[in-house]
Design an enzyme around this catalytic site. Structure first.
Site, short mmCIF file in Angstrom:
data_model
loop_
_atom_site.label_atom_id
_atom_site.label_comp_id
_atom_site.label_asym_id
_atom_site.label_seq_id
_atom_site.Cartn_x
_atom_site.Cartn_y
_atom_site.Cartn_z
N SER A 214 101.69 -68.07 -21.26
CA SER A 214 100.59 -69.03 -21.39
C SER A 214 100.89 -70.02 -22.51
O SER A 214 101.93 -70.69 -22.48
CB SER A 214 99.27 -68.29 -21.61
OG SER A 214 98.17 -69.16 -21.55
N ASP B 159 97.93 -69.69 -9.95
CA ASP B 159 97.65 -69.77 -11.38
C ASP B 159 97.10 -71.14 -11.76
O ASP B 159 97.73 -72.17 -11.52
CB ASP B 159 98.93 -69.47 -12.16
CG ASP B 159 98.71 -69.41 -13.66
OD1 ASP B 159 97.59 -69.70 -14.12
OD2 ASP B 159 99.66 -69.07 -14.38
#
Length: 664
Positions: free
Chosen positions: A446, A498
């Protein structure tokens, strides 16, 4: 639908938003009215007790008041059900009914006070059932009043009362430049201040310094720019997301040619290279997940983690000089040991220090892969969120790189912080002194994946053989030139749909346009969209085929926006001014297209249920390219596909499958 205008100001609620809350309150009021009516009928001749006369008048007045409220609510719900999101005409009488409903709160408040006084009077000696009924009535009245006040606060728009001009095309464009410029400046400043106050309120629990104040202003301007050209309320956005999800599912179920050219990577790597990269990614994802410390370990081992950490964390830790930042009870380091399987002596440096633009990381020796691993933590605090949202672009200056490009400002500053630590504090020199033959590998998930990518670019000249594995990095990270440059040493791993991997300002603008278009063109009332959408998300089924104004239009007509769509995009809310268009006419784009770093491995589920979790999910992995992630996909898994445990599970599944194939 434009926000409802009541009391001379705009509110963050539409005239079609009263159906569901109004129906719920109507149900409560009906049950309440029936209960009071039964209570009054049963005890009609038993009001001779002390205080009984007042009780009789109170119950009779309450029945009349509740009947009036029920009538007003019925009319409010019925009118709110009419029309569509982009056609509020049938609901034009709703403000008058709303005024009537709000006026009824005054006698209800008075009746609640009278009931409270009567209940608290010790001289009242009526039947206990009656007293309990009045107590319940008083409590219910106050609960509804309190929730109404909370609702008013939630839908209050601080900018709703701003007096601004609306300039139609060709009219009033000859304003003096100083006057129009000052007007535009005042409106934009007011909007920025409102967003800044909201961000400060959300971050009130963290210590704020100059960096925070600069970040608050930058993020406030980002939100102001994004929401300045539409007049949608939150429920419109929810309805738009539901419609987009169902439209997307319908398109996915149709037979079509594959959208991605997935047979080769950009460098024409063979399948064996993909398998090797997947095996490496599965191994190094452990380090990226371990950087989260005890929150990740407890999340993945909810029943045994605390017991294991309490038993092991007091033993075997590196010297205090190797750790910076707070690690109470040694939980963070103990979790890292558990997840990675390393020994405490394998760690060169661990930093739990966390501020805006300064994120935790650790440096360790990986003897299995003969690598010096720099693992950067992802988003886990308010400071990290501020770093994520500092999405302005800045130049990345590099020596011996022919074409520099734009990068995400907040993530670049975080990479600069770790770069200074690694080089200036001699951390990498210390590591290579211990293991000079090892290679350098930088990993992160991330925010950590984005930071690791930019850090790898900065260290590339000094360590030509370095590798970087970025797991679920943010989509708006590097300009095209830098993204192409990183394909030689960075591998990005993306799972499914995602959201973060597709998150960039151009993609968000595209999502906004898609929401406005599908909402404006849907011919169903909003409450039907929301109810059907909730059923679809929870229980599944076939996507609903909502009729739209797009049906029956030829292809040429589809390229032109409809009137309803134009009204939602061009009509500015009272918070903003149409003059804003002029401020951007001669300036470069503030948020250019940014892309994912390196070569991209896209992992998708194979024939899995969309809603029911399965313990036997199968994954497939393939090389992809950055253009595949140029649009945000709406799905229940758009968040869960980003979670580090899901990424690790997918990689382990693929790695084990490859290992079993080799053994066969």
């Amino acid at each position: 639908m434009p926000g409802l205008v009541v009391f001379g100001r705009r509110w963050a609620i539409g005239s079609d938003d009263f159906v569901l809350p109004g129906a719920f309150e109507l149900f409560v009021r009906l049950v309440w009215w029936i209960g009071i009516l039964v209570l009054y009928t049963v005890h009609k001749g038993q009001f001779n007790c002390p205080g009984g006369g007042l009780l009789h008048s109170y119950l009779l007045g309450l029945l009349i008041l509740l009947a009036s409220i029920i009538c007003a609510l019925s009319a409010l719900v019925y009118i709110s059900m009419q029309g569509t999101i982009s056609n509020p005409g049938p609901r034009k009488s709703l403000p008058k009914i709303l005024y009537t409903r709000l006026l009824l709160y005054f006698p209800e408040f008075i009746w609640a006070v009278i009931g409270a006084v009567w209940v608290s009077d010790n001289s009242v000696q009526c039947e206990k059932t009656v007293i309990n009924g009045v107590i319940g009535t008083v409590i219910a009245s106050w609960i509804i009043i309190v929730f109404t006040i909370i609702g008013v606060v939630i839908v209050f728009d601080p900018l709703g009362g701003k007096k601004t001009f609306y300039l139609p095309d060709g009219v009033s464009r000859n304003l003096e430049s100083s006057q129009s410029g000052q007007l535009l400046y005042n409106v934009k400043s007011s909007a920025t201040r409102v967003w800044e106050k909201r961000i400060r309120l959300l971050c009130c629990c963290i210590v704020q310094d100059d960096d925070h104040r600069v970040a608050f202003t930058s993020i406030a301007e980002l939100f102001r720019n994004y929401f300045s050209d539409t007049d949608l309320v939150p429920s419109d956005i929810a309805a738009g997301l539901i419609l987009l999800h169902q439209e997307q599912d319908k398109m996915e179920s149709c037979p079509k040619e594959p959208e991605e050219v997935l047979c080769h990577s950009p460098s024409s790597l063979v399948t064996d290279d993909l398998d090797v990269e997947l095996e490496n990614a599965a191994h190094f994802m452990l380090f990226a997940a371990a950087a989260y410390g005890w929150p990740y370990y407890v999340y993945t081992n909810p029943y045994t983690a605390l017991c294991k950490l309490n038993g092991d964390c007091c033993r075997n830790r590196p010297t205090d000089s190797d750790i910076t930042g707070s690690d109470r009870h040694n939980f963070h380091f103990g979790s890292i040991l558990k997840i990675t399987g390393l020994q405490y002596r394998d760690f060169i440096h661990i930093s739990f220090h966390n501020k805006i633009y300064e994120i935790p990381f650790f440096v360790a020796l990986d003897h299995k892969k003969e690598a010096i691993v720099v693992a950067v933590r992802g988003t886990l605090s308010f400071e990290d969120i501020l770093t994520d949202l500092s999405a302005d672009c800045e130049d990345l200056t590099l020596e011996e790189v022919l074409e520099n490009g734009f990068v995400h400002k907040g993530i670049t500053q975080a990479a600069n912080y770790i770069y200074r630590k690694l080089i200036n504090d001699g951390i990498l020199n210390q590591a290579f002194t211990i293991a000079p033959e090892y290679k350098l590998v930088i990993v992160g998930h991330s925010l950590g994946g984005g930071t690791a990518s930019i850090l790898a670019i900065m260290l590339r000249n000094s360590f030509p053989t370095l590798r970087c594995y970025a797991f679920s990095p943010p989509g708006g990270l590097l300009s095209k030139s830098l993204a192409d440059y990183t394909k030689h040493f960075i591998v990005s791993v993306i799972v499914g749909k995602d959201l973060v991997a597709r998150l960039s300002m151009p993609n968000m603008e595209d999502l906004k346009r898609r929401i406005v278009r599908i909402v404006a063109n849907c011919n169903r009332p909003k409450y039907q969209i929301l109810l059907r959408g909730c059923w679809y998300e929870v229980f599944g089924g076939d996507p609903d085929d909502f009729p739209t104004e797009l049906d029956g239009r030829n292809q040429d007509a589809l390229t032109q926006p409809l009137l309803a769509e134009e009204s939602l995009m061009v009509h500015r809310s009272p918070s903003y001014n149409a003059l804003e268009e002029e401020s951007h006419s001669n300036s470069p784009p503030q948020y250019p297209h940014l892309y994912l770093p390196g070569k991209i491995i896209h992992i998708v589920e194979e024939c899995s249920s969309r809603r029911l979790c399965s313990s036997d999910i199968k994954y497939t992995a393939r090389w992809s390219n950055e253009t595949v992630f140029s649009s945000i996909l709406i799905s229940p898994k758009m968040i869960t596909d980003h979670m580090p445990d899901v990424v690790l599970k997918a990689l382990n599944s693929l790695s084990q499958e490859h290992g079993s194939c080799l053994s066969c």
